[in-house]
Design an enzyme around this catalytic site. Sequence first.
Site, PDB file in Angstrom:
ATOM      1  N   GLY A 281       1.545  -2.427 -12.369  1.00 43.03           N
ATOM      2  CA  GLY A 281       2.912  -2.935 -12.375  1.00 43.03           C
ATOM      3  C   GLY A 281       3.852  -2.249 -13.333  1.00 43.03           C
ATOM      4  O   GLY A 281       5.021  -2.640 -13.449  1.00 43.03           O
ATOM      5  N   GLU A 323      -4.687  -1.328 -13.272  1.00 40.48           N
ATOM      6  CA  GLU A 323      -4.550  -0.753 -11.925  1.00 40.48           C
ATOM      7  C   GLU A 323      -3.159  -0.184 -11.675  1.00 40.48           C
ATOM      8  O   GLU A 323      -2.447  -0.665 -10.799  1.00 40.48           O
ATOM      9  CB  GLU A 323      -4.832  -1.842 -10.888  1.00 40.48           C
ATOM     10  CG  GLU A 323      -6.237  -2.365 -10.924  1.00 40.48           C
ATOM     11  CD  GLU A 323      -6.433  -3.595 -10.058  1.00 40.48           C
ATOM     12  OE1 GLU A 323      -7.582  -3.878  -9.704  1.00 40.48           O
ATOM     13  OE2 GLU A 323      -5.444  -4.280  -9.751  1.00 40.48           O
ATOM     14  N   PRO A 324      -2.755   0.816 -12.420  1.00 44.10           N
ATOM     15  CA  PRO A 324      -1.422   1.364 -12.174  1.00 44.10           C
ATOM     16  C   PRO A 324      -1.402   2.196 -10.886  1.00 44.10           C
ATOM     17  O   PRO A 324      -2.326   2.944 -10.611  1.00 44.10           O
ATOM     18  CB  PRO A 324      -1.187   2.259 -13.393  1.00 44.10           C
ATOM     19  CG  PRO A 324      -2.555   2.646 -13.859  1.00 44.10           C
ATOM     20  CD  PRO A 324      -3.474   1.504 -13.505  1.00 44.10           C
ATOM     21  N   GLY A 325      -0.343   2.059 -10.130  1.00 47.95           N
ATOM     22  CA  GLY A 325      -0.150   2.873  -8.936  1.00 47.95           C
ATOM     23  C   GLY A 325       1.134   3.674  -9.065  1.00 47.95           C
ATOM     24  O   GLY A 325       1.139   4.905  -9.159  1.00 47.95           O
ATOM     25  N   ARG A 367      12.450   1.325   0.580  1.00 43.55           N
ATOM     26  CA  ARG A 367      12.537   0.511  -0.638  1.00 43.55           C
ATOM     27  C   ARG A 367      13.967   0.095  -0.957  1.00 43.55           C
ATOM     28  O   ARG A 367      14.196  -0.980  -1.505  1.00 43.55           O
ATOM     29  CB  ARG A 367      11.900   1.243  -1.833  1.00 43.55           C
ATOM     30  CG  ARG A 367      10.407   1.531  -1.625  1.00 43.55           C
ATOM     31  CD  ARG A 367       9.697   1.927  -2.912  1.00 43.55           C
ATOM     32  NE  ARG A 367       9.642   0.823  -3.847  1.00 43.55           N
ATOM     33  CZ  ARG A 367      10.465   0.614  -4.829  1.00 43.55           C
ATOM     34  NH1 ARG A 367      11.425   1.489  -5.083  1.00 43.55           N
ATOM     35  NH2 ARG A 367      10.354  -0.447  -5.592  1.00 43.55           N
ATOM     36  N   TYR A 371      14.025  -3.760  -1.159  1.00 42.85           N
ATOM     37  CA  TYR A 371      14.054  -4.331  -2.526  1.00 42.85           C
ATOM     38  C   TYR A 371      15.372  -4.084  -3.232  1.00 42.85           C
ATOM     39  O   TYR A 371      15.447  -4.275  -4.453  1.00 42.85           O
ATOM     40  CB  TYR A 371      12.947  -3.709  -3.387  1.00 42.85           C
ATOM     41  CG  TYR A 371      11.581  -3.677  -2.770  1.00 42.85           C
ATOM     42  CD1 TYR A 371      10.905  -4.854  -2.448  1.00 42.85           C
ATOM     43  CD2 TYR A 371      10.943  -2.470  -2.522  1.00 42.85           C
ATOM     44  CE1 TYR A 371       9.635  -4.814  -1.892  1.00 42.85           C
ATOM     45  CE2 TYR A 371       9.676  -2.423  -1.965  1.00 42.85           C
ATOM     46  CZ  TYR A 371       9.026  -3.603  -1.652  1.00 42.85           C
ATOM     47  OH  TYR A 371       7.772  -3.551  -1.104  1.00 42.85           O
ATOM     48  N   CYS A 398      19.284   3.750  13.437  1.00 39.45           N
ATOM     49  CA  CYS A 398      20.349   2.981  14.077  1.00 39.45           C
ATOM     50  C   CYS A 398      20.476   1.633  13.377  1.00 39.45           C
ATOM     51  O   CYS A 398      20.132   0.592  13.937  1.00 39.45           O
ATOM     52  CB  CYS A 398      20.009   2.813  15.553  1.00 39.45           C
ATOM     53  SG  CYS A 398      21.431   2.232  16.456  1.00 39.45           S
ATOM     54  N   GLU A 399      20.916   1.678  12.126  1.00 36.26           N
ATOM     55  CA  GLU A 399      20.958   0.469  11.320  1.00 36.26           C
ATOM     56  C   GLU A 399      21.864   0.736  10.123  1.00 36.26           C
ATOM     57  O   GLU A 399      21.657   1.724   9.414  1.00 36.26           O
ATOM     58  CB  GLU A 399      19.520   0.157  10.866  1.00 36.26           C
ATOM     59  CG  GLU A 399      19.410  -1.066  10.059  1.00 36.26           C
ATOM     60  CD  GLU A 399      18.190  -1.914  10.434  1.00 36.26           C
ATOM     61  OE1 GLU A 399      17.676  -1.803  11.562  1.00 36.26           O
ATOM     62  OE2 GLU A 399      17.792  -2.694   9.576  1.00 36.26           O
ATOM     63  N   TYR A 428       4.933   4.104  -2.773  1.00 33.56           N
ATOM     64  CA  TYR A 428       5.477   3.118  -1.833  1.00 33.56           C
ATOM     65  C   TYR A 428       6.607   3.671  -0.957  1.00 33.56           C
ATOM     66  O   TYR A 428       7.480   2.922  -0.528  1.00 33.56           O
ATOM     67  CB  TYR A 428       5.943   1.854  -2.576  1.00 33.56           C
ATOM     68  CG  TYR A 428       4.849   1.254  -3.427  1.00 33.56           C
ATOM     69  CD1 TYR A 428       3.733   0.674  -2.856  1.00 33.56           C
ATOM     70  CD2 TYR A 428       4.909   1.315  -4.827  1.00 33.56           C
ATOM     71  CE1 TYR A 428       2.709   0.149  -3.632  1.00 33.56           C
ATOM     72  CE2 TYR A 428       3.889   0.799  -5.614  1.00 33.56           C
ATOM     73  CZ  TYR A 428       2.793   0.216  -5.005  1.00 33.56           C
ATOM     74  OH  TYR A 428       1.782  -0.296  -5.776  1.00 33.56           O
TER      75      TYR A 428
HETATM   76  N1  LLP Z   1      -3.032  -4.128  -8.540  1.00 26.54           N
HETATM   77  C1  LLP Z   1      -2.719  -5.073  -7.661  1.00 26.54           C
HETATM   78  C2  LLP Z   1      -3.632  -6.182  -7.458  1.00 26.54           C
HETATM   79  C3  LLP Z   1      -1.534  -4.984  -6.928  1.00 26.54           C
HETATM   80  O1  LLP Z   1      -1.245  -5.944  -6.063  1.00 26.54           O
HETATM   81  C4  LLP Z   1      -0.676  -3.899  -7.130  1.00 26.54           C
HETATM   82  C5  LLP Z   1       0.563  -3.764  -6.369  1.00 26.54           C
HETATM   83  C6  LLP Z   1      -1.042  -2.915  -8.053  1.00 26.54           C
HETATM   84  C7  LLP Z   1      -2.224  -3.067  -8.748  1.00 26.54           C
HETATM   85  C8  LLP Z   1      -0.219  -1.688  -8.316  1.00 26.54           C
HETATM   86  O2  LLP Z   1       1.046  -1.965  -8.789  1.00 26.54           O
HETATM   87  P1  LLP Z   1       1.981  -0.772  -9.335  1.00 26.54           P
HETATM   88  O3  LLP Z   1       1.371  -0.270 -10.616  1.00 26.54           O
HETATM   89  O4  LLP Z   1       2.008   0.290  -8.319  1.00 26.54           O
HETATM   90  O5  LLP Z   1       3.312  -1.404  -9.525  1.00 26.54           O
HETATM   91  N2  LLP Z   1       5.772  -2.138  -2.188  1.00 26.54           N
HETATM   92  C9  LLP Z   1       6.268  -2.543  -3.488  1.00 26.54           C
HETATM   93  C10 LLP Z   1       5.193  -2.740  -4.478  1.00 26.54           C
HETATM   94  C11 LLP Z   1       4.138  -3.695  -4.023  1.00 26.54           C
HETATM   95  C12 LLP Z   1       3.015  -3.667  -4.969  1.00 26.54           C
HETATM   96  C13 LLP Z   1       1.892  -4.496  -4.501  1.00 26.54           C
HETATM   97  N3  LLP Z   1       0.810  -4.535  -5.383  1.00 26.54           N
HETATM   98  C14 LLP Z   1       7.291  -1.533  -3.966  1.00 26.54           C
HETATM   99  O6  LLP Z   1       7.580  -0.577  -3.258  1.00 26.54           O
HETATM  100  O7  LLP Z   1       7.875  -1.695  -5.041  1.00 26.54           O
END
Ligand code: LLP
Length: 470
Positions: A281, A323-325, A367, A371, A398-399, A428
């Site tokens: 997150g 769990e960073p993404g 996004r 969002y 078309c939006e 994302y």
């Molecule tokens: N761990 C869990 C259990 C999660 O549900 C998520 C994200 C992450 C880790 C990774 O979070 P991050 O570090 O990437 O923020 N589609 C949305 C974000 C949805 C995230 C869902 N879960 C966006 O584009 O902002």
Amino acid sequence: MRAHEAGALHGNDAAPTWLPYPTDVNTLIDGLWSRNTSRNSQGVVEVGGVDVHRIAEEVGTPAFVLDEDDFRHRARSFRDAFAEAFRPHRGADVYYAGKAFLCGAVVRWIDEDGLGLDVCTGGELAVALRAGFPGARIALHGNNKSVHEIRRALEAGVGRIVIDSLDEIELVSTVAEELGTRASVMLRVTTGVEAHTHEFIATAHEDQKFGLSITGGAAFDAVRRVLEVQHLDLLGLHSHIGSQIFDTGGFEVAARRVLDLVARIRDELGHTIDQLDLGGGFGVMYNTQHTPSTPEALAAGIAGIVEKQCHELELEVPHLSFEPGRVIAGPSTQTLYSVGTVKDVRLGGPHHRVYVSVDGGMSDNVRTALYDADYSCLLTGRVSDAAPEVVRVVGKHCESGDIVVKDEYLPGDVRRGDLVSVPVTGAYCYSLASNYNHVPRPPVVAVREGEIRTLIRRETEEDLLGLDVG
Ligand code: LLP
């Protein structure tokens, strides 16, 4: 760098207050671009030693351009920062959250760099397994896992299944029994934290679908049940409070509530929780409004929070995982678009807004529509000394909500055929991409040391037509 606020003297007067008028509209703003991005002597932006014209010629536009070294550097920085911050205790692991962006090459990088991998569907698991990722370093998430997904995960020997509901305890236990094995599980708990982020990407308040509530009692009941059933080994607790979060306040409250539960489990069930996952997150810089921390500062801040709470509760600091993404994938990538129609729209009085249409849109970056995300944009194919204008970068769908960048200054002479880039689109964007309006999805190419390597090829009309078998 951008110097002063837009005023009536500048541009078309449509800038939001946070967007300062640029002193040089050609500047690559610090923090927005991947580490190997620069302008060359001709004024063309290069990434990983490849200029954007060459990328456009070789793979076309739109294209996701991923700076391979940048991605890997971030992955290793987070791995090292958390390991370092928790070294005095039982250490910490980082699992890359594959939902941000996943493909075979990414899986192999994550493997080589020694991170774990968080997957949340059978599809993500399939990508990981096909690329040879060791099951033991995979975490399987999901609020509604199918029997098939659970079976596949157990057969692959995944290191942890993160259980999300009371009935999933029985489900995972039954599948493990059928396979004659045991499942290592974590329980995802809901801490009731109202993370300061967009409602759709906050995940720890009570009124949403994820996890087992601590205050509602489901989390404690779930721990008791997991300890009772035959085929499950409880590794620990998991909490993820949401995404694009900048302050550690939310993690502080979450850690306190989870650790209170750990103490209650010790006191009432005589069981020690050895592992804690605090999710991902961490926020990234999409534009000059955002000020992310360094991995080191984040890790040290969270370690301090966890140490303090554990000390107060007389608990040993558990083994931590994260769990960073977005922070790993997001800043590594820019989306390269070609400009098409440029339209100056009168808004009444002296006001107008320039709409710059690009050859992608909400199908490659939803996004902004979903969002209300704020991105930025730069003319990357050349430099210009034309006066900056506030523009809205829109797609070809078309939006009317098909907006990629709501507000940005671009040079006033932006025209058809120009190349523009939107930075920080590595997380994302591809993973949320769609075929809306039968627009094929763009490729993802990795650039490194002057070479372009296609990781995911461009979708073709044939791909799309091939699905239509009726
Ligand atoms: N761990 C869990 C259990 C999660 O549900 C998520 C994200 C992450 C880790 C990774 O979070 P991050 O570090 O990437 O923020 N589609 C949305 C974000 C949805 C995230 C869902 N879960 C966006 O584009 O902002």
